[in-house]
Design a protein around this motif. Structure first.
Motif, PDB file in Angstrom:
ATOM      1  N   LYS A  48       9.376 -32.597 -39.983  1.00  0.00           N
ATOM      2  CA  LYS A  48       8.128 -33.296 -39.674  1.00  0.00           C
ATOM      3  C   LYS A  48       7.539 -33.930 -40.928  1.00  0.00           C
ATOM      4  N   GLU A  49       7.681 -33.238 -42.048  1.00  0.00           N
ATOM      5  CA  GLU A  49       7.170 -33.773 -43.307  1.00  0.00           C
ATOM      6  C   GLU A  49       7.882 -35.070 -43.681  1.00  0.00           C
TER       7      GLU A  49
ATOM      8  N   SER B 279       6.112 -37.785 -41.948  1.00  0.00           N
ATOM      9  CA  SER B 279       4.677 -37.508 -41.887  1.00  0.00           C
ATOM     10  C   SER B 279       3.838 -38.786 -41.841  1.00  0.00           C
TER      11      SER B 279
ATOM     12  N   GLU C 192       9.178 -27.870 -39.611  1.00  0.00           N
ATOM     13  CA  GLU C 192       8.086 -28.359 -40.462  1.00  0.00           C
ATOM     14  C   GLU C 192       8.610 -29.270 -41.564  1.00  0.00           C
TER      15      GLU C 192
ATOM     16  N   PHE D 119       3.855 -39.967 -38.292  1.00  0.00           N
ATOM     17  CA  PHE D 119       3.129 -39.044 -37.426  1.00  0.00           C
ATOM     18  C   PHE D 119       1.613 -39.118 -37.687  1.00  0.00           C
TER      19      PHE D 119
ATOM     20  N   ARG E  87       7.678 -40.054 -29.125  1.00  0.00           N
ATOM     21  CA  ARG E  87       8.780 -40.119 -30.084  1.00  0.00           C
ATOM     22  C   ARG E  87      10.027 -40.608 -29.347  1.00  0.00           C
TER      23      ARG E  87
ATOM     24  N   ASN F  12      -1.177 -37.549 -35.473  1.00  0.00           N
ATOM     25  CA  ASN F  12      -0.564 -36.227 -35.267  1.00  0.00           C
ATOM     26  C   ASN F  12      -0.833 -35.674 -33.870  1.00  0.00           C
TER      27      ASN F  12
ATOM     28  N   LEU G 296      13.127 -31.985 -34.239  1.00  0.00           N
ATOM     29  CA  LEU G 296      11.980 -32.796 -33.816  1.00  0.00           C
ATOM     30  C   LEU G 296      11.856 -32.847 -32.297  1.00  0.00           C
TER      31      LEU G 296
ATOM     32  N   ASP H 161      10.084 -29.738 -31.316  1.00  0.00           N
ATOM     33  CA  ASP H 161       8.661 -29.829 -31.630  1.00  0.00           C
ATOM     34  C   ASP H 161       7.874 -30.605 -30.573  1.00  0.00           C
TER      35      ASP H 161
END
Length: 348
Positions: free
Chosen positions: A167-168, A171, A164, A174, A217, A179, A258, A261
Motif C-alpha cells: 500500500k505504501e 500511497s 501495508e 491512494f 482499484r 484512502n 492489494l 486489502d
C-alpha cells in the motif's frame, strides 16, 4: 513420500490445483510436495503451505523441446516416489517418465498410455476441473464419487505487513483517492473480449460505488492497462481520482496483497477471480460464454451472475458489439451487480 506435481500453465488452474495439494496431505500425511511450474507462479506457490518448494519450468507453454524435457527429467531422478501430471498434453508426461519416477499418475489424454502408469480414464465422472485435480490424490479404486468427493478450498497466505508495504508503494494514488475503502475490479480476460464485462458497465458501477464513498482499484496485467483506462475515461472527470488503474503496475505478489486489502471484488471469469476467492474477498463474478459449472470461484463469499444456460461457448470475440463483447455479458447491468455486491457487503 516425495511427490512431484507437473503444474498447469494458467493462473486460475494453478489456484485450483491447491485443492489437490491439500488433499494429498490428507491422503499421505508425511508427503513432501514439489511443484514444477512456470516461473510466474512462484508467488502463488510460495503462499501455499502444503508446497515444499516450487521448481521453475523453463519451457514455455506449448513448446515441445524434447531435449530440454529429457534434461530436466534426468536432473530429477532418484528424488520422487510419485508424479502427478495435471495438464492433459502428451508432452507434459515426458519429464516424470524421463525422471524414472515409479508412480506416474494422471488423466487419460493425448495417447499418454506409455508415459503414465497410473492412468485414469473416467474424467467425465468429475465435471468440475477442481474435482479432476482432487481425484488424483486418491489411489485408483478408492476415489469417492463426484458428489462425495471432499474439495478443500484453495487459499493463499497473506501477511498484513506485506499488505501495508505494498500500500505504501502506491500511497500517492491512494491518498489522491482519499484512502477510501476500495472495491477491486478485474476487467481483463486472457482469452479475449467475449469473456469481458463491458468497460462502460464497469464505469457505471464504479460511479455508483464512488458516490457511496468507495474508491476503485483496477487490477490486471500490462495487457489490461487499456481496458482500465477505458473505464477511467468513461467516468465523470471529477470522479476519476477515485478510480486507480493498477493494471500493469503490480507484480503478482503485490496484486495478491492489494486484492486482499479490498473490501470486495467484481471480476470477469479470470485468473484474478480465483485469486480474489483464495484471499477470501466478497466477490461478484460475471460470466458469459464460459461455464461456471466447470471452473467456478471456490469460495462461500462468491456470487455468480450468468444469464445464459449451457456449457462453454468457444468464442474469443463476440459479434454483438464493436468491442467484441458477448451479448450475454452486455445484458448483465450494473444494477444487477450492485444488488449482489450490496448483499455481500451487508454480511461482512
Amino acid at each position: 513420500m516425495n511427490i512431484l506435481i507437473i503444474a498447469p500453465s494458467w493462473v486460475g488452474d494453478m489456484m485450483m490445483s491447491h485443492s489437490l495439494y491439500q488433499a494429498l496431505k490428507t491422503q499421505y500425511p508425511d508427503c513432501q510436495i514439489d511443484v514444477l511450474a512456470p516461473n510466474w507462479s512462484k508467488p502463488l506457490l510460495d503462499r501455499m503451505p502444503e508446497v515444499r518448494k516450487s521448481l521453475t519450468m523453463p519451457i514455455g507453454h506449448g513448446a515441445f523441446n524434447l531435449r530440454e524435457r529429457y534434461r530436466i527429467g534426468k536432473s530429477l531422478r532418484n528424488q520422487y516416489d510419485m508424479a502427478i501430471v495435471l495438464p492433459n498434453s502428451l508432452k507434459s508426461a515426458f519429464i516424470p517418465f524421463f525422471a524414472k519416477i515409479a508412480v506416474r499418475r494422471g488423466w487419460k489424454g493425448e495417447s499418454r498410455y506409455f508415459f503414465l502408469n497410473d492412468l485414469r480414464a473416467n474424467k467425465n465422472d468429475y465435471p468440475m476441473m477442481v474435482q479432476r485435480y482432487v481425484a488424483l490424490a486418491y489411489e485408483k479404486g478408492a476415489i469417492p464419487a463426484a458428489d462425495k468427493l471432499p474439495i478443500p478450498t484453495p487459499y493463499l497466505t497473506v501477511q498484513q505487513s506485506a499488505v501495508e508495504k505494498n500500500k505504501e508503494k502506491f500511497s500517492t494514488q491512494f491518498e489522491l483517492a482519499e484512502n477510501r475503502p476500495a472495491i477491486g475490479f478485474c476487467p481483463g480476460a486472457e482469452f479475449g473480449p467475449a469473456k469481458r464485462w463491458p468497460h462502460y458497465h464497469y464505469a457505471k458501477l464504479a460511479e455508483m460505488l464512488i458516490e457511496k464513498g468507495y474508491s476503485i482499484r483496477l487490477f490486471g496485467s500490462a495487457k489490461d492497462t487499456d481496458a482500465g483506462e477505458q473505464i477511467r475515461s468513461s467516468l465523470p472527470e471529477t470522479l476519476r481520482r477515485y478510480c486507480i488503474n493498477l493494471a500493469g503496475q503490480t507484480q503478482l505478489n503485490e496484486a495478491v496483497d492489494l486484492i486482499r486489502d479490498c473490501t470486495a471484488m467484481v471480476t470477469n471469469d479470470s485468473g484474478l477471480m480465483h485469486i480474489s476467492a483464495a484471499v477470501n474477498r466478497p466477490l461478484v463474478a460475471v460470466y458469459g460464454p464460459t461455464s461456471p459449472q466447470y471452473t467456478p470461484p471456490l469460495s462461500d463469499k462468491a456470487v455468480i451472475i450468468r444469464l445464459i444456460e449451457g456449457g462453454l461457448i468457444k468464442i474469443r470475440k463476440g459479434s454483438d458489439s464493436a468491442e467484441g463483447y458477448h451479448q450475454s455479458l452486455i445484458d448483465i447491468t450494473p444494477a444487477m451487480v450492485m444488488e449482489k455486491l450490496e448483499t455481500l457487503l451487508a454480511k461482512e
